[in-house]
Design a protein around this motif. Structure first.
Motif, PDB file in Angstrom:
ATOM      1  N   THR A  50       0.729  -1.148  -0.037  1.00 18.99           N
ATOM      2  CA  THR A  50       0.061  -0.035   0.232  1.00 18.99           C
ATOM      3  C   THR A  50       0.933   1.343  -0.099  1.00 18.99           C
ATOM      4  O   THR A  50       0.236   2.304  -0.048  1.00 18.99           O
ATOM      5  CB  THR A  50      -0.929   0.027   1.208  1.00 18.99           C
ATOM      6  N   THR A  51       1.897   1.084  -0.499  1.00 23.53           N
ATOM      7  CA  THR A  51       2.898   2.275  -0.220  1.00 23.53           C
ATOM      8  C   THR A  51       2.594   3.109  -1.505  1.00 23.53           C
ATOM      9  O   THR A  51       2.460   3.004  -2.499  1.00 23.53           O
ATOM     10  CB  THR A  51       4.525   1.703  -0.609  1.00 23.53           C
ATOM     11  N   VAL A  52       2.614   4.427  -1.069  1.00 18.38           N
ATOM     12  CA  VAL A  52       2.277   5.386  -1.992  1.00 18.38           C
ATOM     13  C   VAL A  52       3.514   5.771  -2.818  1.00 18.38           C
ATOM     14  O   VAL A  52       4.595   5.940  -2.391  1.00 18.38           O
ATOM     15  CB  VAL A  52       1.705   6.724  -1.257  1.00 18.38           C
ATOM     16  N   VAL A  53       3.403   5.948  -4.181  1.00 14.91           N
ATOM     17  CA  VAL A  53       4.367   6.114  -4.858  1.00 14.91           C
ATOM     18  C   VAL A  53       4.274   7.616  -5.561  1.00 14.91           C
ATOM     19  O   VAL A  53       3.172   8.122  -5.922  1.00 14.91           O
ATOM     20  CB  VAL A  53       4.221   5.472  -6.248  1.00 14.91           C
ATOM     21  N   GLY A  54       5.418   8.441  -5.307  1.00  8.35           N
ATOM     22  CA  GLY A  54       5.130   9.736  -5.967  1.00  8.35           C
ATOM     23  C   GLY A  54       6.864  10.417  -5.635  1.00  8.35           C
ATOM     24  O   GLY A  54       7.615   9.785  -5.233  1.00  8.35           O
ATOM     25  N   GLY A  55       6.875  11.669  -5.898  1.00  2.00           N
ATOM     26  CA  GLY A  55       8.082  12.551  -5.546  1.00  2.00           C
ATOM     27  C   GLY A  55       9.054  12.137  -6.811  1.00  2.00           C
ATOM     28  O   GLY A  55       8.738  11.639  -7.687  1.00  2.00           O
ATOM     29  N   ARG A  56      10.241  12.500  -6.610  1.00  2.00           N
ATOM     30  CA  ARG A  56      11.351  12.221  -7.616  1.00  2.00           C
ATOM     31  C   ARG A  56      12.167  11.153  -7.454  1.00  2.00           C
ATOM     32  O   ARG A  56      12.459  10.911  -6.375  1.00  2.00           O
ATOM     33  CB  ARG A  56      12.396  13.814  -7.800  1.00  2.00           C
ATOM     34  N   PRO A  57      12.641  10.658  -8.400  1.00  2.59           N
ATOM     35  CA  PRO A  57      13.650   9.429  -8.127  1.00  2.59           C
ATOM     36  C   PRO A  57      14.910   9.877  -7.717  1.00  2.59           C
ATOM     37  O   PRO A  57      15.370  10.838  -8.115  1.00  2.59           O
ATOM     38  CB  PRO A  57      13.920   8.981  -9.732  1.00  2.59           C
ATOM     39  N   ALA A  58      15.802   8.931  -7.156  1.00  2.00           N
ATOM     40  CA  ALA A  58      16.939   9.399  -6.838  1.00  2.00           C
ATOM     41  C   ALA A  58      17.999   9.247  -7.893  1.00  2.00           C
ATOM     42  O   ALA A  58      17.576   8.918  -9.086  1.00  2.00           O
ATOM     43  CB  ALA A  58      17.424   8.106  -5.607  1.00  2.00           C
ATOM     44  N   ALA A  59      19.151   9.758  -7.651  1.00  4.99           N
ATOM     45  CA  ALA A  59      20.075   9.911  -8.974  1.00  4.99           C
ATOM     46  C   ALA A  59      20.429   8.488  -9.493  1.00  4.99           C
ATOM     47  O   ALA A  59      20.437   8.623 -10.773  1.00  4.99           O
ATOM     48  CB  ALA A  59      21.245  10.520  -8.262  1.00  4.99           C
ATOM     49  N   PHE A  60      20.590   7.641  -8.839  1.00  6.46           N
ATOM     50  CA  PHE A  60      20.666   6.288  -9.416  1.00  6.46           C
ATOM     51  C   PHE A  60      19.578   5.393  -8.890  1.00  6.46           C
ATOM     52  O   PHE A  60      19.568   4.998  -7.798  1.00  6.46           O
ATOM     53  CB  PHE A  60      22.102   5.675  -9.082  1.00  6.46           C
ATOM     54  N   ALA A  61      18.989   4.636  -9.970  1.00 13.26           N
ATOM     55  CA  ALA A  61      17.817   3.770  -9.338  1.00 13.26           C
ATOM     56  C   ALA A  61      18.276   2.468  -8.666  1.00 13.26           C
ATOM     57  O   ALA A  61      17.468   1.845  -8.035  1.00 13.26           O
ATOM     58  CB  ALA A  61      16.947   3.382 -10.771  1.00 13.26           C
ATOM     59  N   GLU A  62      19.449   2.040  -9.219  1.00 18.09           N
ATOM     60  CA  GLU A  62      19.822   0.797  -8.830  1.00 18.09           C
ATOM     61  C   GLU A  62      21.418   0.779  -8.229  1.00 18.09           C
ATOM     62  O   GLU A  62      22.118   1.831  -8.417  1.00 18.09           O
ATOM     63  CB  GLU A  62      19.748  -0.129  -9.978  1.00 18.09           C
ATOM     64  N   ALA A  63      21.740   0.016  -7.299  1.00 17.37           N
ATOM     65  CA  ALA A  63      22.991   0.010  -6.746  1.00 17.37           C
ATOM     66  C   ALA A  63      23.949  -0.641  -7.596  1.00 17.37           C
ATOM     67  O   ALA A  63      23.463  -1.449  -8.669  1.00 17.37           O
ATOM     68  CB  ALA A  63      23.007  -1.004  -5.403  1.00 17.37           C
ATOM     69  N   PRO A  64      25.254  -0.303  -7.779  1.00 10.12           N
ATOM     70  CA  PRO A  64      26.185  -0.903  -8.428  1.00 10.12           C
ATOM     71  C   PRO A  64      26.427  -2.212  -8.420  1.00 10.12           C
ATOM     72  O   PRO A  64      25.956  -2.721  -7.551  1.00 10.12           O
ATOM     73  CB  PRO A  64      27.492  -0.350  -8.165  1.00 10.12           C
ATOM     74  N   GLN A  65      26.999  -3.154  -9.338  1.00  8.16           N
ATOM     75  CA  GLN A  65      27.151  -4.457  -9.218  1.00  8.16           C
ATOM     76  C   GLN A  65      27.782  -5.114  -8.090  1.00  8.16           C
ATOM     77  O   GLN A  65      27.391  -6.026  -7.584  1.00  8.16           O
ATOM     78  CB  GLN A  65      27.936  -5.004 -10.468  1.00  8.16           C
ATOM     79  N   GLU A  66      28.890  -4.118  -7.530  1.00  3.46           N
ATOM     80  CA  GLU A  66      29.437  -4.361  -6.255  1.00  3.46           C
ATOM     81  C   GLU A  66      29.478  -3.133  -5.370  1.00  3.46           C
ATOM     82  O   GLU A  66      30.032  -2.063  -6.101  1.00  3.46           O
ATOM     83  CB  GLU A  66      30.708  -4.783  -6.415  1.00  3.46           C
ATOM     84  N   VAL A  67      28.874  -2.937  -4.415  1.00  5.31           N
ATOM     85  CA  VAL A  67      28.876  -1.633  -3.757  1.00  5.31           C
ATOM     86  C   VAL A  67      29.959  -1.673  -2.764  1.00  5.31           C
ATOM     87  O   VAL A  67      30.434  -2.759  -2.138  1.00  5.31           O
ATOM     88  CB  VAL A  67      27.597  -1.654  -2.611  1.00  5.31           C
ATOM     89  N   ARG A  68      30.945  -0.641  -3.063  1.00  9.11           N
ATOM     90  CA  ARG A  68      32.178  -0.466  -2.617  1.00  9.11           C
ATOM     91  C   ARG A  68      31.976   1.019  -1.564  1.00  9.11           C
ATOM     92  O   ARG A  68      32.131   1.907  -2.138  1.00  9.11           O
ATOM     93  CB  ARG A  68      33.255  -0.230  -3.437  1.00  9.11           C
ATOM     94  N   ALA A  69      31.499   0.697  -0.325  1.00  8.98           N
ATOM     95  CA  ALA A  69      31.142   1.910   0.407  1.00  8.98           C
ATOM     96  C   ALA A  69      31.855   2.331   1.555  1.00  8.98           C
ATOM     97  O   ALA A  69      32.719   1.358   2.068  1.00  8.98           O
ATOM     98  CB  ALA A  69      29.503   1.631   0.692  1.00  8.98           C
ATOM     99  N   LEU A  70      31.804   3.777   2.002  1.00  8.69           N
ATOM    100  CA  LEU A  70      32.470   4.071   3.244  1.00  8.69           C
ATOM    101  C   LEU A  70      31.506   4.588   4.094  1.00  8.69           C
ATOM    102  O   LEU A  70      30.612   5.472   3.777  1.00  8.69           O
ATOM    103  CB  LEU A  70      33.509   5.075   2.865  1.00  8.69           C
TER     104      LEU A  70
END
Length: 419
Positions: A17-37
């Motif tokens: 039941t989540t409402v859909v709206g607003g603007r999308p994030a800059a990247f819709a999907e995570a990269p193949q391998e997340v290399r994060a800090l």
């Protein structure tokens, strides 16, 4: 298991039941391998530290930054809801750390997730200076440990003695309790947390919302009289009249009458309220920014988290309440690290696990070994804790460069792509 299935069904219903709206994030999907800090708020205190962060991450081959924008109930972004962080006092009011890091990082091809400390709202060692802080505006929302709850229940919450007694107790437990926590049991407190998350997701082009401290300090919290009143209101209608009368009489002299009479229900109630808040936050994030991810930092052992932190991340990842779970596997033992991440991967099934690596406790070669372990186990990526500690004078000056050469081939570009 029956309770867990009920929670799972509730989560699925909520998501449907989540409402859909607003603007999308800059990247819709995570990269193949997340290399994060994981990036502590201290690295967001000036434009220069933000620029160094982005440049270093890009040059060392990382593609995702989890930046701490709510550390202790304060704001490292432009907020009308919480006080501006004390670290920003020397900066012009026009400096917005979150907006700056998003702009710089996106230009460099990096993703940015806003890291929000959810329940942890204040240090106990040094209480907030701003009188607009939550601990002063709503002290009744603070979690209370069982050990002092009976005594604190006799104090008016508006009295400085209320927060003072809680802070003194917490300082004495500093090795196990990080600070003062807000309670997910009280509807007004949960609504406030939802408002904070919604505000950030709606106004900033974040690629995700990352929640930390989505848990209790231990199962000995929240025994505040306000939290227990919520439990009493929930369970009382299901009791026969004689039982209600007897417990009401007992509670006049014993704050713990209801939770001690129904210990299993009390644990389930506290855990369920935490999960209900997580589901509300999921809905808020997806309504404000459908393409953004919602992730959670989690105690690495799911059963221990469930039993002792009242954090049911197993259900959250299984039911899709979170898009990725980030187990904080900060052990220095390689075999234990592999065991914890493998267990999380098995629980998550096809959903993402971003392995939390306690790099601050490891040599560069040990960190690289853990990265290789995450790859062997087929996770979605990893997060190093923390960027700030790894560029400190206490570490080898080339720590991140060594990791980059050994784990990423020393690449300068990222997998994130251009905007």
């Amino acid at each position: 298991m029956r309770l867990r299935r009920m929670a799972l069904a509730l989560a699925v219903c909520c998501l449907a039941t989540t409402v859909v709206g607003g603007r999308p994030a800059a990247f819709a999907e995570a990269p193949q391998e997340v290399r994060a800090l994981w990036v502590l708020r201290t690295s967001l205190a000036t434009p220069a530290t933000v620029a160094l962060l982005v440049r270093t991450a890009r040059e060392r081959g990382f593609n995702t930054l989890l930046v701490q924008v709510r550390g202790r109930g304060d704001a490292y972004y432009d907020s009308t809801l919480e006080p501006r962080a004390a670290d920003l006092v020397r900066q012009p009011s026009t400096f917005d750390p979150l907006a700056t890091v998003i702009s710089d990082a996106h230009d460099a091809g990096l993703r940015v997730h806003a890291w929000i400390n959810l329940n942890l709202v204040s240090s106990a060692a040094e209480l907030p200076a701003s009188r607009d802080h939550l601990v002063y505006r709503h002290p009744e929302w603070l979690m209370m440990p069982r050990e002092i709850a009976q005594d604190v229940a006799k104090i008016d919450a508006t009295s400085p003695a209320y927060v003072g007694k809680l802070a003194r107790w917490t300082r004495a437990q500093s090795e196990t309790v990080e600070g003062l926590y807000a309670s997910p049991l009280q509807p007004a407190a949960a609504k406030y947390a939802e408002t904070i998350v919604t505000d950030i997701a709606r106004r900033y082009e974040v690629d995700g919302i990352h929640l930390d401290y989505a848990r209790y300090p231990s199962d000995q919290f929240d025994y505040s009289r306000y939290a227990i009143a919520e439990f009493r209101a929930d369970i009382r209608p299901r009791l026969a009249a004689p039982a209600r009368a007897a417990l009401d009489t007992q509670q006049e002299i014993d704050l713990f009458a209801y939770p001690d009479r129904f210990p299993a229900e009390w644990r389930t109630f506290r855990r369920a309220r935490m999960s209900a808040l997580m589901m509300r936050l999921r809905g808020a994030v997806k309504a404000a920014r459908p393409g953004a991810m919602m992730t959670v930092a989690a105690a690495p052992d799911a059963q221990d988290a469930f039993d002792h932190r009242l954090q049911d991340w197993r259900t959250w990842i299984e039911s899709g309440v979170v898009d990725a779970v980030c187990p904080m596997a900060y052990t220095q033992e390689p075999a234990r690290f592999a065991e914890q991440i493998a267990a999380a991967r098995d629980i998550a099934g096809g959903r993402a696990v971003w392995a939390g690596i306690g790099a601050y406790r490891l040599t560069p070669s040990q960190t690289v070994d853990n990265i290789q372990t995450t790859r062997r186990l087929g996770t979605g990526g990893f997060i190093l804790f923390s960027y700030d500690s790894l560029i400190s004078p206490a570490q080898p000056s080339d720590y991140l460069a060594t990791v980059s050469r050994s784990a990423f081939g020393g690449v300068r570009s990222t997998e994130a792509g251009s905007r």
